[in-house]
Design a protein around this motif. Structure first.
Motif, short mmCIF file in Angstrom:
data_model
loop_
_atom_site.label_atom_id
_atom_site.label_comp_id
_atom_site.label_asym_id
_atom_site.label_seq_id
_atom_site.Cartn_x
_atom_site.Cartn_y
_atom_site.Cartn_z
N GLN A 42 0.84 -1.19 0.00
CA GLN A 42 0.00 0.00 0.00
C GLN A 42 0.88 1.24 0.00
O GLN A 42 1.75 1.40 0.84
N VAL A 43 0.64 2.13 -0.97
CA VAL A 43 1.41 3.36 -1.06
C VAL A 43 0.90 4.34 -0.02
O VAL A 43 -0.29 4.64 0.05
N GLN A 44 1.81 4.86 0.78
CA GLN A 44 1.40 5.75 1.85
C GLN A 44 2.48 6.77 2.15
O GLN A 44 3.68 6.45 2.12
N LEU A 45 2.06 8.00 2.41
CA LEU A 45 2.95 9.05 2.87
C LEU A 45 2.52 9.46 4.26
O LEU A 45 1.33 9.62 4.52
N VAL A 46 3.49 9.63 5.14
CA VAL A 46 3.21 9.98 6.53
C VAL A 46 4.06 11.19 6.90
O VAL A 46 5.28 11.17 6.72
N GLU A 47 3.40 12.21 7.43
CA GLU A 47 4.09 13.44 7.81
C GLU A 47 4.35 13.48 9.30
O GLU A 47 3.63 12.88 10.10
N SER A 48 5.34 14.28 9.65
CA SER A 48 5.62 14.58 11.04
C SER A 48 6.37 15.90 11.11
O SER A 48 6.86 16.40 10.11
N GLY A 49 6.41 16.47 12.33
CA GLY A 49 7.24 17.65 12.54
C GLY A 49 6.52 18.95 12.74
O GLY A 49 7.15 19.97 12.98
N GLY A 50 5.20 18.96 12.66
CA GLY A 50 4.48 20.19 12.89
C GLY A 50 4.50 20.58 14.36
O GLY A 50 4.99 19.86 15.22
N GLY A 51 3.96 21.77 14.64
CA GLY A 51 3.91 22.22 16.02
C GLY A 51 3.69 23.71 16.13
O GLY A 51 3.35 24.38 15.15
N LEU A 52 3.89 24.20 17.35
CA LEU A 52 3.74 25.63 17.65
C LEU A 52 5.12 26.27 17.72
O LEU A 52 6.01 25.76 18.41
N VAL A 53 5.28 27.39 17.03
CA VAL A 53 6.56 28.07 17.03
C VAL A 53 6.32 29.58 17.01
O VAL A 53 5.29 30.04 16.50
N GLN A 54 7.22 30.32 17.59
CA GLN A 54 7.10 31.78 17.60
C GLN A 54 7.50 32.37 16.25
O GLN A 54 8.29 31.76 15.51
N PRO A 55 7.00 33.52 15.91
CA PRO A 55 7.44 34.20 14.68
C PRO A 55 8.96 34.33 14.64
O PRO A 55 9.59 34.65 15.66
N GLY A 56 9.53 34.03 13.49
CA GLY A 56 10.98 34.04 13.35
C GLY A 56 11.63 32.71 13.63
O GLY A 56 12.84 32.54 13.38
N GLY A 57 10.87 31.77 14.16
CA GLY A 57 11.40 30.46 14.49
C GLY A 57 11.46 29.52 13.30
O GLY A 57 11.17 29.91 12.16
N SER A 58 11.84 28.27 13.60
CA SER A 58 12.03 27.27 12.56
C SER A 58 11.34 25.96 12.93
O SER A 58 11.18 25.64 14.12
N LEU A 59 10.97 25.24 11.90
CA LEU A 59 10.45 23.88 12.04
C LEU A 59 10.92 23.08 10.84
O LEU A 59 11.15 23.63 9.76
N ARG A 60 11.04 21.77 11.04
CA ARG A 60 11.33 20.89 9.92
C ARG A 60 10.24 19.83 9.83
O ARG A 60 10.01 19.09 10.79
N LEU A 61 9.60 19.78 8.67
CA LEU A 61 8.58 18.78 8.42
C LEU A 61 9.21 17.61 7.66
O LEU A 61 10.11 17.80 6.84
N SER A 62 8.71 16.42 7.95
CA SER A 62 9.17 15.22 7.26
C SER A 62 7.99 14.54 6.57
O SER A 62 6.87 14.55 7.09
N CYS A 63 8.26 13.97 5.42
CA CYS A 63 7.27 13.22 4.66
C CYS A 63 7.92 11.89 4.31
O CYS A 63 8.78 11.82 3.43
N ALA A 64 7.51 10.84 5.03
CA ALA A 64 8.11 9.52 4.86
C ALA A 64 7.20 8.63 4.02
O ALA A 64 5.98 8.64 4.20
N ALA A 65 7.81 7.87 3.12
CA ALA A 65 7.05 6.99 2.24
C ALA A 65 7.12 5.56 2.73
O ALA A 65 8.15 5.11 3.23
N SER A 66 6.02 4.86 2.58
CA SER A 66 6.00 3.43 2.83
C SER A 66 5.23 2.75 1.70
O SER A 66 4.32 3.33 1.12
N GLY A 67 5.66 1.55 1.37
CA GLY A 67 5.00 0.84 0.30
C GLY A 67 5.58 1.13 -1.07
O GLY A 67 5.16 0.51 -2.06
N PHE A 68 6.48 2.11 -1.15
CA PHE A 68 7.16 2.40 -2.41
C PHE A 68 8.43 3.16 -2.11
O PHE A 68 8.59 3.72 -1.02
N THR A 69 9.34 3.20 -3.07
CA THR A 69 10.57 3.95 -2.88
C THR A 69 10.43 5.31 -3.52
O THR A 69 9.92 5.45 -4.63
#
Length: 123
Positions: free
Chosen positions: A1-28
């Motif tokens: 089964q082809v699937q994408l799963v995200e992670s990394g969201g959240g609450l951050v102050q203006p000027g801050g940083s976040l890194r989001l991830s998108c991981a795949a399963s079921g395919f390369t």
């Protein structure tokens, strides 16, 4: 089964940083492009960034110079590094695939949408 799963969201102050991830399963991921979209309350889903299978990248003007998209084919994951975040970046962020190349910002041209991750920029 082809699937994408995200992670990394959240609450951050203006000027801050976040890194989001998108991981795949079921395919390369190495043969696929991955696009990031976002949707704020009451607004349409909009494209943010995309990386093609050959590593070429695209950004919408509002995030150029602040966001960086990258891929790690060994980890089967695409990342969206978001720096200098602004309140107007607040939205649910999604990743999806348009095939092998980033040819469009039209969400209907994308498949295998992930579940979405909330990014809130607030003091």
């Amino acid at each position: 089964q082809v699937q994408l799963v995200e992670s990394g969201g959240g609450l951050v102050q203006p000027g801050g940083s976040l890194r989001l991830s998108c991981a795949a399963s079921g395919f390369t991921l190495d043969s696929y492009a991955i696009g990031w979209f976002r949707q704020a309350p009451g607004k349409e889903r909009e494209g943010v960034s995309c990386i093609s299978s050959d590593g070429s990248t695209r950004y919408v003007d509002s995030v150029k110079g602040r966001f960086t998209i990258s891929r790690d084919n060994v980890q089967n994951t695409v990342y969206l590094q978001m720096n200098s975040l602004k309140r107007e970046d607040t939205a649910v962020y999604y990743c999806a695939t348009p095939g092998s190349h980033c040819h469009s910002w039209n969400p209907s041209h994308y498949d295998s949408w992930a579940q979405g991750t909330q990014v809130t920029v607030s003091s």
